[in-house]
Design an enzyme around this catalytic site. Structure first.
Site, PDB file in Angstrom:
ATOM      1  CB  SER A 157     -10.663  -5.414  -7.541  1.00 36.83           C
ATOM      2  OG  SER A 157      -9.401  -5.609  -6.900  1.00 36.83           O
ATOM      3  N   GLY A 158      -9.334  -8.247  -8.815  1.00 35.10           N
ATOM      4  CA  GLY A 158      -8.177  -8.674  -9.593  1.00 35.10           C
ATOM      5  C   GLY A 158      -6.889  -8.095  -9.056  1.00 35.10           C
ATOM      6  N   GLY A 159      -7.000  -7.167  -8.100  1.00 37.66           N
ATOM      7  CA  GLY A 159      -5.819  -6.534  -7.521  1.00 37.66           C
ATOM      8  C   GLY A 159      -5.221  -7.345  -6.382  1.00 37.66           C
ATOM      9  CB  VAL A 160      -2.028  -6.822  -4.526  1.00 39.66           C
ATOM     10  CG1 VAL A 160      -1.302  -7.488  -3.361  1.00 39.66           C
ATOM     11  CG2 VAL A 160      -1.146  -6.828  -5.759  1.00 39.66           C
ATOM     12  CG  ASP A 161      -4.801  -4.096  -1.423  1.00 34.94           C
ATOM     13  OD1 ASP A 161      -3.634  -4.506  -1.234  1.00 34.94           O
ATOM     14  OD2 ASP A 161      -5.066  -2.902  -1.608  1.00 34.94           O
ATOM     15  CB  SER A 162      -9.748  -7.899  -3.599  1.00 40.26           C
ATOM     16  OG  SER A 162      -9.304  -8.077  -4.929  1.00 40.26           O
TER      17      SER A 162
ATOM     18  CD  GLU B  40       9.502  10.358  11.312  1.00 43.54           C
ATOM     19  OE1 GLU B  40       8.747  11.338  11.275  1.00 43.54           O
ATOM     20  OE2 GLU B  40      10.352  10.176  12.206  1.00 43.54           O
TER      21      GLU B  40
ATOM     22  CG  HIS C  58      10.882  14.219  11.436  1.00 41.01           C
ATOM     23  ND1 HIS C  58       9.592  13.913  11.835  1.00 41.01           N
ATOM     24  CD2 HIS C  58      10.964  15.566  11.455  1.00 41.01           C
ATOM     25  CE1 HIS C  58       8.921  15.029  12.065  1.00 41.01           C
ATOM     26  NE2 HIS C  58       9.732  16.048  11.840  1.00 41.01           N
TER      27      HIS C  58
ATOM     28  CB  CYS D 289       9.337  16.741  15.470  1.00 36.55           C
ATOM     29  SG  CYS D 289       9.541  18.359  14.701  1.00 36.55           S
TER      30      CYS D 289
END
Length: 508
Positions: free
Chosen positions: A220-225, A168, A166, A79
């Site tokens: 934190s209990g989350g996925v990332d950490s 993507e 585009h 673009c």
């Protein structure tokens, strides 16, 4: 890493999508602002120029020096990128005579490796107000639509390509094939970016980087950490010290449940219940950003006190992921949309620790795939995202222990209901919002004047955009009845059917 792609960001809303599509081809890529081209650009096997809200004809248009790239590295302009290459190499870019936005179909497709397996009538997505009226002298037209003559072109002896659509976005039906043609067939990149390969190389890098140093990680209990913790644990073992702080704003029983979950993962975790420290500081505060800042400040104070108990710690590990990094180095500087509970590579001055971020080049779905490669529990990897400030930004208005308990009970009914009806995994994120309004109701023979809550459930890939979930009416009816009957103080339940944009996923 040898097989990598550089994406130069000109401020397009789709830049992260380009990166996602490249990663889906098992090819590693990095996004850099157009004004900060890496010094070692020769280490990249291909370069992609993103779109932009600017016009190449304006005085303030992005104008990077591409001399280290042109004719040396395969280059694709998307673009604005295509218009930039044409405009500054002798072509002509002018305002479009027709509105070039939305779906279009390729009415001309030349035989060229760049367009291999791209059929006539392939659907593409246009989004621009300028168009390339004339190509540079050394360029050749490759594809057209009914309204856009130069939808795709090649120049520089098959080293530079431009497309005015585009690839993507999902609306471009063969966009992934086109990117594969450019990156694999033309640039000769080997698709070797896999979650298994990431795990192996990251663990080796962490071992080399950290040695025998002690590392502190806030869980934190989350996925990332959680994924970051397992990677670090495999690299340095007992030298990883994890701290899980209860700010009093977690879901019902989450503090104890998550600690039990981590015990089964072999991690060295210390739980710290700081509920009163947080709630006392939040008393009487209604402004959302002030809430975030207080929660962030108190967290750092609590975390720093616990971190100082780990003698000789030299590193702080964070579960920062790539969208946070991209936002912090955006074309226009750190984005104003970054909320204050995000911490991208930064620490308060009094915390004298180095930062290690093992996931800072991954998108959320890639983090989950890495977790799967690490054989982590699907229950952890499938957890819905949960905001850093917790229920504080789901309680609109001031925060009290009574409101927190009320919301925890309503939220627990909603989340458990999603699980019981096999709807949890169909939802990207769900939660209940406690609204600062009261409404009239009737319970038995008595008139009530109690709180209203809003249920929120969305589908998304990474939270950048989201759509509300069409939950069955029968399910919503059941959850509404349960909340009203079981949670004292609530007499009305509504369902949020707003998408992002224009709304956000959270209400504050």
């Amino acid at each position: 890493m040898q097989n990598k792609v550089l994406i130069l960001d000109f401020g397009s809303q789709y830049t992260q999508l380009i990166a996602r599509r490249v990663r889906e081809l098992s090819i590693f890529c990095e996004i850099h602002p157009f004004h900060n081209i890496p010094v070692n650009v020769s280490t990249f096997k291909a370069v992609i120029l993103s779109g932009s809200p600017f016009s190449v004809r304006s005085e303030d248009a992005p104008h990077p020096d591409l001399s280290a790239i042109r004719n040396k590295i395969p280059l694709l302009g998307v673009c604005y990128g295509a218009q930039y290459l044409a405009h500054f190499n002798g072509g002509e870019v002018a305002p479009s005579n027709t509105r070039e936005y939305g779906r279009a179909r390729l009415t001309k497709v030349e035989k060229h490796l760049f367009l291999k397996d791209i059929p006539l009538q392939s659907q593409v997505w246009m989004s621009h107000s300028d168009t390339i009226k004339k190509l540079p002298k050394n360029a050749m037209q490759l594809a057209s639509t009914q309204d856009v003559a130069n939808a795709a072109y090649v120049m520089d002896d098959d080293m530079s390509f431009g497309i005015q659509f585009h690839p993507e976005v999902y609306h471009s039906s063969d966009g992934k094939q086109l990117l594969q043609n450019f990156l694999v067939s033309i640039a000769g990149i080997t698709p070797d970016w896999t979650s298994d390969a990431f795990v192996d190389t990251t663990i080796d890098r962490l071992k080399e980087q950290l040695g025998d140093d002690k590392v502190i990680l806030g869980l934190s209990g989350g996925v990332d950490s959680s994924v970051a913790a397992i990677l670090l644990h495999k690299a340095i073992g007992a030298n990883l010290h994890c701290i899980f702080v209860n700010n009093g704003l977690l879901r019902k029983n989450e503090f104890s449940d998550v600690l039990v979950q981590y015990e089964h993962m072999g991690l060295n975790v210390k739980g710290v219940d700081a509920t009163m420290a947080f709630l006392s500081q939040l008393e009487g505060v209604s402004d959302p950003e002030t809430k975030r800042k207080i929660i962030g400040r108190v967290f750092v104070e609590v975390f720093d006190e616990e971190a100082n108990k780990v003698e000789g710690a030299k590193w702080l590990a964070q579960g920062t992921i790539y969208p946070d990094v991209i936002e912090s180095i955006s074309v226009n500087g750190p984005s104003a949309t970054i909320k204050s509970h995000h911490n991208v590579g930064g620490l308060p001055d009094f915390m004298k620790l180095n930062v290690v971020e093992p996931l800072n080049m991954l998108f959320k779905d890639e983090v989950r795939r890495v977790g799967a490669s690490l054989k982590m529990s699907p229950a952890i990897l499938g957890r819905h995202p949960f905001p850093g400030p917790g229920l504080a930004i789901r309680i609109l208005g001031d925060i009290t222990q009574e409101k927190v308990t009320m919301l925890q009970e309503a939220d627990a009914i909603f989340i458990q209901g999603l699980r019981d009806h096999d709807l949890y995994d169909e939802v990207w994120q769900a939660g209940v919002m406690l609204l600062p309004v009261q409404s009239v109701g009737v319970m038995g023979d008595e008139r009530t004047y109690e709180k209203c809550v809003a249920l929120r459930a969305v589908t998304s890939t990474d939270g950048m955009t989201a759509d509300w979930v069409h939950l069955p009416y029968e399910f919503l009816q059941e959850i509404s009845n349960q909340i009203i009957n079981r949670v004292p103080g609530i007499n009305r339940v509504v369902y949020d059917i707003s998408s992002k944009p224009p709304a956000t996923i959270e209400w504050e």
